[in-house]
Design a protein around this motif. Sequence first.
Motif, PDB file in Angstrom:
ATOM      1  N   HIS A 125       0.378   6.104   2.851  1.00 43.93           N
ATOM      2  CA  HIS A 125       0.450   4.645   2.966  1.00 43.93           C
ATOM      3  C   HIS A 125       1.537   4.240   3.973  1.00 43.93           C
ATOM      4  N   HIS A 149       1.565   2.321   7.969  1.00 44.55           N
ATOM      5  CA  HIS A 149       2.367   1.212   8.505  1.00 44.55           C
ATOM      6  C   HIS A 149       2.778   1.478   9.945  1.00 44.55           C
ATOM      7  N   HIS A 181      -0.461  -5.729   5.289  1.00 41.77           N
ATOM      8  CA  HIS A 181      -1.583  -4.839   4.978  1.00 41.77           C
ATOM      9  C   HIS A 181      -2.868  -5.492   5.491  1.00 41.77           C
ATOM     10  N   PHE A 197      -5.874  -1.725   7.872  1.00 43.77           N
ATOM     11  CA  PHE A 197      -4.944  -0.909   7.095  1.00 43.77           C
ATOM     12  C   PHE A 197      -5.589  -0.523   5.763  1.00 43.77           C
TER      13      PHE A 197
HETATM   14 ZN   LIG Z   1       2.711  -1.148   2.471  1.00 47.50          ZN
END
Ligand SMILES: [Zn+2]
Length: 263
Positions: free
Chosen positions: A212, A216, A231, A235
């Motif tokens: 995760h 980013h 997000h 994403f």
């Molecule tokens: Zn995040």
Amino acid sequence: MTDGSNNNQSTLFDWQDVDDEPRTTRGTLDMSELPSELRGCRPRAHKLHVRLEELLGIVDLILTDNRRRMLSSRRRRNRQEIRAHHMFVNSCDATVSAIADLASGRKGARQTIQQFIQDNRDAISFAPSDDELQQRGEHFNLGVVLRKVLKIFAEPVRDELDGIHITWGRRGRGTKSIRFGSYDFDRKLIRIHPALDRRWVPDYFVEFIVYHELLHAIFPPREGQTRREVHTPEFRAMEKQFPHYEKAMAWEAANLRRILDNK
Ligand SMILES: [Zn+2]
């Protein structure tokens, strides 16, 4: 922090100091915001301070490690307060004049400053030092986890992620919520919450958090219509491609309370 005028008697026996700091300043020099490894630039910072006072009168100079706000200045009674990124300790005469111009509100200085920032940006390493990184936990070695997770990405994306660092973060306070990880763009640094360094936390969950945070780096926040979108739909779509996505989500839902209680 002290400034040049606060040198006490011991300086008399330390000819190097006397040689390095021949001039005293009237304002203060504050380097307390800098990480300790950067405080060695004090002699150069002092020289910058002296030159700024020659142009501006009393200057309180605060050196920062803030990349978003490299330079700012405000007048406080008879003193000029200047907050400057530490890269400015390497300023040439033209840049020092430009800083003074900017502080006195004269136009035209901005371009010189911006050029200086551009020229020096890459010269300064913002990468975290090795002793700042703590990868080995009691149960997970984040270096190993990161290498494993990187393999999930296709070659070109993996290259893009080259040079990303990872470390265990510090323990925070509060038991209502938890941020399992964070990504620092400036330093290319992933921090993972130490609450995850437990025997009963499955590998795939720690891997999911690292995955995760890596996303980013691939999908930087976007300025949306009404707010900053962190997000984005892209994403989230890619997040679902994590091999154990469903399992990780289910584990989180079932164990959040336990993690919070063991923070
Ligand atoms: Zn995040």
